[in-house]
Write an enzyme that holds these catalytic residues in place. Structure first.
Site, mmCIF file in Angstrom:
data_model
loop_
_atom_site.group_PDB
_atom_site.id
_atom_site.type_symbol
_atom_site.label_atom_id
_atom_site.label_comp_id
_atom_site.label_asym_id
_atom_site.label_seq_id
_atom_site.Cartn_x
_atom_site.Cartn_y
_atom_site.Cartn_z
ATOM 1 N N ARG A 1 -4.050 10.136 3.813
ATOM 2 C CA ARG A 1 -2.809 10.893 3.926
ATOM 3 C C ARG A 1 -2.063 10.927 2.594
ATOM 4 O O ARG A 1 -1.497 11.946 2.199
ATOM 5 C CB ARG A 1 -1.931 10.256 5.001
ATOM 6 C CG ARG A 1 -0.577 10.917 5.221
ATOM 7 C CD ARG A 1 -0.709 12.221 5.938
ATOM 8 N NE ARG A 1 0.572 12.885 6.113
ATOM 9 C CZ ARG A 1 0.709 14.093 6.648
ATOM 10 N NH1 ARG A 1 -0.340 14.747 7.080
ATOM 11 N NH2 ARG A 1 1.888 14.650 6.770
ATOM 12 N N CYS B 1 -4.984 8.234 9.405
ATOM 13 C CA CYS B 1 -5.205 7.828 10.795
ATOM 14 C C CYS B 1 -4.773 8.918 11.765
ATOM 15 O O CYS B 1 -3.765 9.615 11.542
ATOM 16 C CB CYS B 1 -4.431 6.546 11.102
ATOM 17 S SG CYS B 1 -5.062 5.083 10.259
ATOM 18 N N ARG C 1 1.423 14.967 11.930
ATOM 19 C CA ARG C 1 2.198 14.706 10.716
ATOM 20 C C ARG C 1 2.139 15.972 9.875
ATOM 21 O O ARG C 1 1.440 16.046 8.867
ATOM 22 C CB ARG C 1 1.629 13.495 9.972
ATOM 23 C CG ARG C 1 1.779 12.217 10.772
ATOM 24 C CD ARG C 1 1.405 10.980 9.985
ATOM 25 N NE ARG C 1 -0.019 10.760 9.971
ATOM 26 C CZ ARG C 1 -0.602 9.721 9.378
ATOM 27 N NH1 ARG C 1 0.132 8.828 8.754
ATOM 28 N NH2 ARG C 1 -1.909 9.576 9.405
ATOM 29 N N PRO C 2 2.856 17.012 10.329
ATOM 30 C CA PRO C 2 2.724 18.319 9.689
ATOM 31 C C PRO C 2 3.267 18.321 8.276
ATOM 32 O O PRO C 2 4.072 17.476 7.887
ATOM 33 C CB PRO C 2 3.557 19.233 10.599
ATOM 34 C CG PRO C 2 4.555 18.324 11.241
ATOM 35 C CD PRO C 2 3.856 17.018 11.427
ATOM 36 N N VAL C 3 2.792 19.305 7.505
ATOM 37 C CA VAL C 3 3.224 19.423 6.112
ATOM 38 C C VAL C 3 4.322 20.469 5.956
ATOM 39 O O VAL C 3 4.661 20.832 4.835
ATOM 40 C CB VAL C 3 2.035 19.767 5.193
ATOM 41 C CG1 VAL C 3 1.005 18.647 5.215
ATOM 42 C CG2 VAL C 3 1.404 21.095 5.585
ATOM 43 N N ASP C 4 4.897 20.940 7.059
ATOM 44 C CA ASP C 4 5.888 22.005 6.942
ATOM 45 C C ASP C 4 7.140 21.544 6.192
ATOM 46 O O ASP C 4 7.767 22.331 5.483
ATOM 47 C CB ASP C 4 6.269 22.560 8.314
ATOM 48 C CG ASP C 4 6.950 21.538 9.207
ATOM 49 O OD1 ASP C 4 6.311 20.518 9.527
ATOM 50 O OD2 ASP C 4 8.116 21.754 9.589
ATOM 51 N N LEU C 5 7.504 20.240 6.307
ATOM 52 C CA LEU C 5 8.655 19.742 5.551
ATOM 53 C C LEU C 5 8.379 19.796 4.056
ATOM 54 O O LEU C 5 9.259 20.137 3.257
ATOM 55 C CB LEU C 5 8.985 18.309 5.974
ATOM 56 C CG LEU C 5 9.817 18.121 7.242
ATOM 57 C CD1 LEU C 5 9.987 16.635 7.540
ATOM 58 C CD2 LEU C 5 11.171 18.792 7.108
ATOM 59 N N VAL D 1 8.110 7.503 16.728
ATOM 60 C CA VAL D 1 7.731 8.110 15.451
ATOM 61 C C VAL D 1 6.453 8.922 15.585
ATOM 62 O O VAL D 1 6.415 10.106 15.263
ATOM 63 C CB VAL D 1 7.589 7.034 14.356
ATOM 64 C CG1 VAL D 1 7.171 7.667 13.035
ATOM 65 C CG2 VAL D 1 8.904 6.275 14.192
ATOM 66 N N ASP E 1 4.774 0.870 11.965
ATOM 67 C CA ASP E 1 3.547 0.233 11.501
ATOM 68 C C ASP E 1 3.405 -1.210 11.965
ATOM 69 O O ASP E 1 2.362 -1.836 11.745
ATOM 70 C CB ASP E 1 3.471 0.283 9.971
ATOM 71 C CG ASP E 1 3.037 1.648 9.462
ATOM 72 O OD1 ASP E 1 2.668 2.502 10.276
ATOM 73 O OD2 ASP E 1 3.066 1.858 8.231
ATOM 74 N N LYS F 1 0.840 -1.204 0.000
ATOM 75 C CA LYS F 1 0.000 0.000 0.000
ATOM 76 C C LYS F 1 0.870 1.248 0.000
ATOM 77 O O LYS F 1 0.618 2.209 -0.733
ATOM 78 C CB LYS F 1 -0.915 0.017 1.227
ATOM 79 C CG LYS F 1 -1.852 1.224 1.267
ATOM 80 C CD LYS F 1 -2.372 1.525 2.657
ATOM 81 C CE LYS F 1 -1.403 2.432 3.400
ATOM 82 N NZ LYS F 1 -2.028 3.158 4.512
ATOM 83 N N ASN F 2 1.890 1.244 0.833
ATOM 84 C CA ASN F 2 2.723 2.434 0.988
ATOM 85 C C ASN F 2 3.648 2.685 -0.200
ATOM 86 O O ASN F 2 4.264 3.748 -0.291
ATOM 87 C CB ASN F 2 3.542 2.342 2.280
ATOM 88 C CG ASN F 2 2.672 2.454 3.517
ATOM 89 O OD1 ASN F 2 1.588 3.036 3.477
ATOM 90 N ND2 ASN F 2 3.124 1.879 4.623
ATOM 91 N N ARG G 1 -8.318 -0.133 5.054
ATOM 92 C CA ARG G 1 -7.439 0.825 4.388
ATOM 93 C C ARG G 1 -6.093 0.202 4.023
ATOM 94 O O ARG G 1 -5.413 0.683 3.108
ATOM 95 C CB ARG G 1 -7.203 2.053 5.280
ATOM 96 C CG ARG G 1 -8.412 2.953 5.440
ATOM 97 C CD ARG G 1 -8.058 4.199 6.256
ATOM 98 N NE ARG G 1 -6.846 4.783 5.720
ATOM 99 C CZ ARG G 1 -5.728 4.981 6.425
ATOM 100 N NH1 ARG G 1 -5.661 4.653 7.696
ATOM 101 N NH2 ARG G 1 -4.678 5.522 5.860
#
Length: 559
Positions: free
Chosen positions: A131, A155, A160-164, A460, A438, A61-62, A533
């Protein structure tokens, strides 16, 4: 290069004028859900049954999600094989369809053609479901020079910020800004004038910047803004990152008092600063984020010049994406190390045929299923090096693991074969090649059935331990302090017994399935949609191994 979609007007950072909603194109692919009912299904598990036989591991999936997004970098047909049939992959295909991609399915294989993409703004509702939908910002920005993408879902296991992503794209010559939207305020945005950079913030809060005592609307001081916010009654606040042009400012703006998903609504607006396209650059990640690494890799493949990304993620899924891009004409060096060198090209890549790697997390879950039920099963296809950390831990516990073929592993925890009870062990999650986060919940479930005291440390995701409350309903003794859990084995606690539990996330949910397999009596698991999922035909695969697992579909009730 494919024809450029109609551009969205991106306003300068100061001031921010009102931007009307852009209508979405109708998706060309309509993928209906597997089951249409008015109530959610459950899993019923009858524990105490040994497992035996062979299980086939689905595609990752990933890997599938970023590779599906990467088809936006390509012209012509791209055929993807071994894509798992999951709610997340179906959502990603629908996201591509909302952009205008043509998608055909052939018995589990997909042919994607993005030549007809006519929008740079995917469906906001679909992006909010998963995500991985946010991945499309990289290839859209690289190919068309602009993108408008909603904030991602997924989830609720931690920040899990998007700043990166934002800072990385900016290093490649993009102007990026986040506009917060509030459904309860009908996506109210302030018009140009004296509200400056606070326009979307105050619009989100439903107040006027001038109503904040002692704070000037053109100030860049977040401390002054934070000091003024307590005068806004009835709201609690959290942190969110907002970026306008050159500025990355940290404001206290999330009004959870409004409740629900409204506080997460927003869009990232991005365009190439030169008005043409991205340019090569250098960027170092503060943390080796998998998603950010993959997004910037895709964007850099279509940037003009060389890009160097350091402290990148080294996960097998990152390597798989790099191989896909290389097969389609990209130049990516260093995949699997902590440094990527990407030589961009100012035109689209070409299509190809590519097979997704096996899902290492699904493989690990079935390895743990064999261990927790004290059974012996084999599985394929599998890449042993992708699960080497788990193999080492299971061998330490006392399991016997045999490589029957290059891509076949046999895992045995049958007491008569291993000659001893399984012993507990300590686990600390970390980025690859460390122990995968995971697999942490499933491993914790196993440890409740082993002898001794085990320590499980999550490094994590800070909310990953939220599943423990449900796991404790089976009767194990687990003490959680922050992101660390002390797991008392079966010699120090009661045996597991069936219970009624609720899955609140993907991996935590499947840990409850494993506990149900090992427990005495019957278990019912709500929240199966989370498990769907990431696991293709989970109950069917377990049934073929001898487990007593059924999906309960409640009868539809009249409204």
């Amino acid at each position: 290069m494919a024809s450029t979609p109609t551009p969205h007007s991106l306003s300068p950072p100061n001031p921010l004028p009102h931007l009307p909603e852009t209508p979405h194109l109708t998706a060309t692919l309509q993928l209906p859900p597997k089951t249409l009912t008015t109530t959610a299904p459950k899993l019923a598990v009858s524990g105490g049954h040994s497992l035996a036989g062979h299980v086939t591991i689905s595609g990752s999936k990933n890997s599938s999600l970023p590779i599906l997004a990467a088809t936006l970098c390509c012209s012509g047909d791209t055929k993807l094989k071994n894509v798992p049939d999951l709610s997340d992959t179906r959502a990603m295909l629908s996201i591509l369809g909302s952009l205008g991609a043509e998608i055909e399915s052939f018995g589990g294989d997909f042919v994607v053609n993005t030549d007809g993409v006519g929008s740079v703004e995917p469906c906001l509702e679909l992006i909010g479901k998963i995500r991985g939908g946010f991945f499309v910002i990289g290839p859209l920005l690289g190919r068309f020079g602009e993108a408008v993408v909603g904030l991602p879902g997924g989830c609720d296991i931690g920040a899990r910020p998007v700043d990166l992503y934002v800072r990385g794209l900016r290093a490649l010559g993009a102007i990026v800004e986040l506009r917060l939207l509030c459904r309860s305020q009908a996506r109210r945005e302030c018009t140009a004038g004296g509200t400056s950079v606070l326009a979307p913030v105050t619009a989100f809060l439903g107040i006027s910047a001038h109503a904040l005592p002692g704070f000037h609307p053109f100030s860049r001081s977040w401390t002054a803004f934070a000091a003024a916010l307590p005068s806004v009654r009835g709201m609690d606040f959290g942190w969110v990152f907002i970026s306008y042009g050159r500025f990355l400012m940290r404001w206290v703006v999330t009004a959870v008092g409004g409740g629900g998903r409204g506080r997460r609504d927003g869009k990232i607006w991005a365009q190439a600063a030169n008005g043409k396209g991205l340019v090569g650059g250098r960027f170092r990640f503060d943390y080796p984020s998998v998603g950010a690494t993959e997004t910037l890799m895709m964007a850099a493949c279509m940037a003009d010049g060389e890009t160097v990304l350091s402290n990148v993620a080294r996960e097998p899924e990152v390597v798989d994406l790099a191989r896909f891009l290389i097969d389609n004409g990209a130049c990516v060096e260093g995949a699997g190390t902590d440094k990527l060198v990407i030589k961009g090209r100012s035109r689209s890549l070409h299509g190809s045929e590519y097979t997704i790697i096996p899902d290492r997390i699904e493989a690990g879950t079935f390895m743990l299923a064999a261990a927790i039920t004290r059974s012996c099963i084999s599985m394929s296809p599998i890449v042993p090096s992708h699960v080497s950390c788990l193999i080492n831990k299971l061998v330490t516990a006392g399991c016997k693991i045999t490589r029957r073929a290059p891509d076949i592993l046999e895992v045995s925890a049958v007491p008569a074969k291993i000659g001893d009870v399984l012993r507990g062990f300590d686990v600390k999650t970390s980025p690859f090649p460390g122990f995968p986060t995971d697999l942490q919940p499933q491993t914790t479930a196993l440890l409740t059935t082993c002898d001794g005291l085990s320590v499980v440390e999550e490094s994590v995701f800070e909310n990953r331990m939220s599943y423990v409350t449900e796991l404790q309903k089976f009767g194990p003794r687990i003490q959680v302090c922050g992101s660390t859990a002390l797991v008392f084995g079966k010699d120090r606690a009661s045996v597991l017994h069936g219970s009624q539990v609720v899955a609140s996330d993907l991996r935590g949910g499947v840990s409850l399935v494993l506990a149900g397999l090992a427990a005495e009596g019957n278990t019912e698991i709500d929240g199966v949609a989370h498990i769907d999922r990431g696991y293709e035909n989970l109950e069917m695969k377990l049934q073929l191994l001898g487990a007593d697992v059924k999906r309960l579909i409640p009868a539809a009730t009249a409204p």
